[in-house]
Each structure stands twice: as C-alpha cells, then as structure tokens.
Design an enzyme around this catalytic site. Structure first.
Site, PDB file in Angstrom:
ATOM      1  N   ARG A  79       0.847  -1.188   0.000  1.00  0.00           N
ATOM      2  CA  ARG A  79       0.000   0.000   0.000  1.00  0.00           C
ATOM      3  C   ARG A  79       0.885   1.242   0.000  1.00  0.00           C
ATOM      4  NH1 ARG A  79      -5.050  -0.800  -1.814  1.00  0.00           N
ATOM      5  NH2 ARG A  79      -6.154  -2.382  -0.645  1.00  0.00           N
ATOM      6  N   ALA A  91     -10.452  -7.302  -1.459  1.00  0.00           N
ATOM      7  CA  ALA A  91     -11.448  -6.230  -1.579  1.00  0.00           C
ATOM      8  C   ALA A  91     -11.269  -5.528  -2.914  1.00  0.00           C
ATOM      9  CB  ALA A  91     -11.281  -5.229  -0.428  1.00  0.00           C
ATOM     10  N   GLU A 107     -13.218  -9.536  -7.990  1.00  0.00           N
ATOM     11  CA  GLU A 107     -12.101  -9.174  -7.102  1.00  0.00           C
ATOM     12  C   GLU A 107     -11.465 -10.394  -6.449  1.00  0.00           C
ATOM     13  OE1 GLU A 107     -10.530  -6.399  -6.844  1.00  0.00           O
ATOM     14  OE2 GLU A 107     -11.908  -5.164  -8.018  1.00  0.00           O
ATOM     15  N   GLU A 111      -7.536 -11.001  -7.178  1.00  0.00           N
ATOM     16  CA  GLU A 111      -6.544 -10.862  -6.103  1.00  0.00           C
ATOM     17  C   GLU A 111      -6.008 -12.188  -5.588  1.00  0.00           C
ATOM     18  OE1 GLU A 111      -7.776  -8.178  -3.002  1.00  0.00           O
ATOM     19  OE2 GLU A 111      -7.940  -6.504  -4.408  1.00  0.00           O
ATOM     20  N   GLU A 159      -0.943  -3.840  -8.906  1.00  0.00           N
ATOM     21  CA  GLU A 159      -1.211  -4.597  -7.684  1.00  0.00           C
ATOM     22  C   GLU A 159      -0.020  -5.487  -7.347  1.00  0.00           C
ATOM     23  OE1 GLU A 159      -5.984  -5.231  -7.513  1.00  0.00           O
ATOM     24  OE2 GLU A 159      -4.919  -6.450  -8.993  1.00  0.00           O
TER      25      GLU A 159
END
Length: 195
Positions: A79, A91, A107, A111, A159
């Site tokens: 992050r 999420a 999602e 992920e 990501e």
C-alpha cells in the site's frame, strides 16, 4: 438546530479518489470547515448532500472461506500510503452500475485466483463505513465460500499482492507476530482464530 453541510468545494479529482472541502454549520450555528476524501464524483456528492440521494456502496470487502480446506482467505498487499505491505482481506471497488455479486467474484479471482462458490447474504453486511471522520467510503462486507488454487495470474499491473490461505493455527501465529494489519482484517482474523 443540527449540523449540516452548506457548500462543497472540489479540491482534487482523480479516477479513484476525490478530495472535497466541506463548509458546514454546526449545531450552534457556527460556520466550520472539514475535508473529505471520497470515491464519489462531485455530481453524486452534491445529490447526496443537498438532494437527499441515498449513497451507493463503493466497494466489496470479502470474507472468504476456502471450501476444501476450511481456511480463511487473506492477502498481503503493498500500500503506497504506508510504503509497506499490510495484511488485508481481499477487496475492491464496485464498478458503476455493477451488482455487488459480480464485484465479489471479479475481485476474489483477480486478487487470489480463487473462484466464488456462494455468498452468505444472511451473514453479510451490505453497507459499513471505513473511517467516517475522513471519508464517506463504504463497503459491503461479504461472507462467502470459494474454491480453487491460489494464483497471482489475474493481478492488475499496479497490484503487488500475495494471496494467502490461513488455518486457525496460522491465523493465531499471524496475530502473535503483530505485523501491519488492516483493522477489518484484524477483527475477522481474531474471530476466525478463536472460533
């Protein structure tokens, strides 16, 4: 008399996050200022604040149990605001006009590589707020079951996510290590580890 927003001034707008200056009147009739981070554009914000339009859920928060193993699905994600990795639940944002069920399946697959089997709508909560002193962002907290093998194959370019399947013992070990963890993930992990 009660608090009410009198004016909204847009300070910054991006694809995923906007920043607003709210001028509001407090319960004593004094004019005050507040700053709000929002996923919503100015048009939607104005309709909500000044026309009473119901706010829509921004994102899904996925509390998934792997069907074959009974393990809890989590992620460890980089992050930018932390400049570090943090343990979280899978999420993601709900696309404009998208049913939350589609968002959950998309999602979860993106992920973790896992496939959604079923959503427990009785256990799920359709709207919760994340940090209401700073943002109007809301999530649908969805409990579900999934299947498949963990994979990073479906991640978007920006990501950096490591998908995880945690047993109750591994959950307790992670809690004991006290690494950086999202508050929502912490609460779910504590419940899972103690059940």
């Amino acid at each position: 008399m009660k608090n009410r927003i009198k004016e909204i001034i847009t300070l910054n707008q991006t694809k995923f996050l906007n920043f607003y200056h709210a001028i509001y009147e407090n319960k004593l009739g004094q004019e005050k200022n507040w700053f709000i981070a929002s996923r919503k554009n100015e048009e939607i914000i104005r309709r909500q604040y000044f026309e009473g339009q119901e706010d829509q859920v921004d994102a899904v928060l996925i509390v998934a149990t792997h069907e074959a193993t009974g393990k809890l699905v989590m992620v460890r994600q980089y992050r930018v605001p932390l400049n570090d990795y943090i343990y979280e639940l899978p999420a993601g944002l709900i696309d404009q006009g998208e049913d939350f069920r589609i968002s959950v399946a998309r999602e979860l697959k993106e992920e973790t590589g896992l496939e959604l089997i079923a959503i427990d709508e009785k256990k799920s909560c359709m709207k919760t707020y994340l940090s209401p002193g700073m943002t109007d962002e809301s999530v649908a907290m969805i409990y579900c079951t999934c299947r498949g093998e963990l994979s990073k194959e479906y991640l978007e370019a920006d990501e950096d996510i490591e998908p995880l399947l945690l047993s109750k013992e591994e959950a307790r070990e992670l809690l004991d290590r006290r690494g950086k963890m999202d508050i929502k993930a912490l609460i779910i992990l504590q419940q899972f580890a103690s059940a």
